[in-house]
Design a protein around this motif. Structure first.
Motif, PDB file in Angstrom:
ATOM      1  N   ALA A  67     -34.906 -10.871  10.448  1.00  0.00           N
ATOM      2  CA  ALA A  67     -33.659 -10.551  11.157  1.00  0.00           C
ATOM      3  C   ALA A  67     -33.150 -11.807  11.855  1.00  0.00           C
ATOM      4  O   ALA A  67     -33.926 -12.568  12.439  1.00  0.00           O
ATOM      5  CB  ALA A  67     -33.881  -9.436  12.171  1.00  0.00           C
ATOM      6  N   THR A 110     -21.412  -9.903   7.527  1.00  0.00           N
ATOM      7  CA  THR A 110     -21.811  -9.008   6.450  1.00  0.00           C
ATOM      8  C   THR A 110     -20.654  -8.107   6.079  1.00  0.00           C
ATOM      9  O   THR A 110     -19.643  -8.045   6.798  1.00  0.00           O
ATOM     10  CB  THR A 110     -23.018  -8.150   6.883  1.00  0.00           C
ATOM     11  OG1 THR A 110     -23.422  -7.328   5.792  1.00  0.00           O
ATOM     12  CG2 THR A 110     -22.665  -7.276   8.064  1.00  0.00           C
ATOM     13  N   LEU A 159     -31.100  -0.964  12.046  1.00  0.00           N
ATOM     14  CA  LEU A 159     -31.693  -1.832  11.029  1.00  0.00           C
ATOM     15  C   LEU A 159     -32.935  -1.194  10.415  1.00  0.00           C
ATOM     16  O   LEU A 159     -33.166  -1.271   9.206  1.00  0.00           O
ATOM     17  CB  LEU A 159     -32.045  -3.196  11.631  1.00  0.00           C
ATOM     18  CG  LEU A 159     -30.873  -4.097  12.018  1.00  0.00           C
ATOM     19  CD1 LEU A 159     -31.398  -5.385  12.649  1.00  0.00           C
ATOM     20  CD2 LEU A 159     -30.006  -4.425  10.810  1.00  0.00           C
ATOM     21  N   ALA A 166     -31.854   1.833   8.252  1.00  0.00           N
ATOM     22  CA  ALA A 166     -31.205   1.420   7.001  1.00  0.00           C
ATOM     23  C   ALA A 166     -32.157   0.731   6.042  1.00  0.00           C
ATOM     24  O   ALA A 166     -31.783   0.423   4.911  1.00  0.00           O
ATOM     25  CB  ALA A 166     -30.037   0.490   7.321  1.00  0.00           C
ATOM     26  N   SER A 170     -33.375  -2.251   6.449  1.00  0.00           N
ATOM     27  CA  SER A 170     -33.229  -3.706   6.490  1.00  0.00           C
ATOM     28  C   SER A 170     -34.322  -4.377   7.298  1.00  0.00           C
ATOM     29  O   SER A 170     -34.474  -5.607   7.238  1.00  0.00           O
ATOM     30  CB  SER A 170     -31.864  -4.077   7.071  1.00  0.00           C
ATOM     31  OG  SER A 170     -30.817  -3.497   6.314  1.00  0.00           O
ATOM     32  N   LEU A 171     -35.073  -3.601   8.063  1.00  0.00           N
ATOM     33  CA  LEU A 171     -36.123  -4.149   8.923  1.00  0.00           C
ATOM     34  C   LEU A 171     -37.328  -3.228   8.867  1.00  0.00           C
ATOM     35  O   LEU A 171     -37.191  -2.000   8.929  1.00  0.00           O
ATOM     36  CB  LEU A 171     -35.622  -4.278  10.365  1.00  0.00           C
ATOM     37  CG  LEU A 171     -36.578  -4.888  11.386  1.00  0.00           C
ATOM     38  CD1 LEU A 171     -36.802  -6.367  11.086  1.00  0.00           C
ATOM     39  CD2 LEU A 171     -36.037  -4.715  12.803  1.00  0.00           C
TER      40      LEU A 171
END
Length: 342
Positions: free
Chosen positions: A44, A83, A145, A148, A150-151
């Motif tokens: 991140a 983004t 995050l 989703a 993403s992390l």
């Protein structure tokens, strides 16, 4: 007495629209400055100092809560520059808007004065405006995050800490600076103080880069500068010195040079955030304490002067001159004359 509300809300829709667009533009510009230097932690991207939070809190305090759409609009364009828009962007916008709004509301509820003339104002800005309110944006942002995908879930806390401290640092450094421009721009220093200010600036420009980029970890050398700035120039000096120190330290950390060489990304982040936080807290609280003590001393000196004048009249056998008391129907003397009139 300085209040929380610095400027009244505009009556016309065009004036409100101009303010909203102005806040959005300042937020976006501050975001671009913050993104010039970032760190990648657990995949991140985080910024050690996120200036837009400080801009948003100052705008809400000075212009009123009605300018909150400008914060949302500025945050949207800042996210858009990083983004493509998605469902998670709405949550990030919510967090980035709710945190400054919550900070402004908490500060208003606590009787915060925008001139930071009391120690309680500095404490309120630190613990309510920065440390408490910024929990909202960090929790919502990092939580989205993780949801989703993403992390990773095990990276939640380290990224959350970086997000939270970055937002809090924006409030601790940028908000006092903007409030200072409102209240401190009217003050003029005598020639002798300008010479001392120049000496302080030269010392800071020489010592701060040396402390940050030295391999011997000499970061502690900046604290005498901050104390000097706070003692002699109060908020103006200490905030500017803390800003310079934090920026130079961030540059050294992102370059992995000097005191931050040979450390992992997480170690760099923790060391930098601890140093920046201690610097900002020292500058803000020390200057607020000094300002409060000086205001108290001036009040005592005025009271002593008034007492001396009363004693001089009593010694001379004269009654001290009455002090006019303003009221809804005029002064005391005016009411006495009206009561004696036929």
């Amino acid at each position: 007495m300085a209040g929380v509300v610095g400027i009244e809300e505009p009556r016309w829709p065009a004036g409100r629209a101009v303010r909203i667009l102005g806040v959005a533009g300042c937020y976006y510009a501050a975001a671009q400055l913050g993104l010039l230097r970032d760190l990648t932690v657990e995949g991140a991207v985080v910024t050690p100092i996120w200036p837009p939070t400080g801009v948003a809190v100052a705008a809400l305090l000075l212009l009123g809560p009605g300018c909150w759409p400008g914060v949302t609009l500025g945050a949207f364009f800042a996210v858009l520059s990083l983004t493509t828009p998605g469902p998670a962007v709405l949550g990030v916008l919510l967090g980035n808007t709710a945190a400054p709004v919550c900070a402004a509301l908490l500060l208003r509820r606590a009787g915060f004065r925008t001139d930071l003339s009391r120690l309680r104002d500095g404490l309120a800005l630190v613990f309510l405006g920065a440390l408490t309110a910024m929990l909202i944006s960090a929790t919502i942002g990092v939580g989205l995050l993780v949801l989703a995908g993403s992390l990773a879930g095990h990276s939640f806390w380290i990224v959350w800490l970086a997000w939270w401290v970055g937002d809090a640092m924006g409030v601790l450094i940028v908000t006092p600076l903007l409030l200072l421009l409102l209240h401190g721009g009217r003050r003029r220093l005598p020639l002798g103080r300008w010479k001392e200010a120049t000496a302080l600036l030269l010392a800071a420009c020489a010592l701060v880069p040396l402390a940050a980029y030295s391999s011997n970890s000499l970061l502690f050398l900046v604290y005498p500068l901050i104390i000097w700035a706070a003692l002699r120039f109060q908020l103006a000096g200490s905030v500017m010195c803390a800003l310079l120190t934090s920026v130079v330290a961030t540059l050294a950390a992102t370059d992995e040079a000097g005191a931050f060489a040979g450390l992992s990304r997480i170690e760099v982040l923790v060391k930098l955030q601890a140093f920046n936080g201690a610097t900002a807290l020292t500058a803000l609280l020390l200057s607020a304490l000094i300002i409060e003590q000086r205001n108290t001393r001036r009040s005592v000196e005025r009271a002593c002067q008034e007492l001396v004048e009363v004693l001089e009249h009593l010694t001379a056998g004269e009654a001290p001159p009455p002090k006019p008391q303003n009221g809804p129907s005029g002064t005391v003397d005016d009411r006495d004359r009206r009561s004696e009139a036929p």
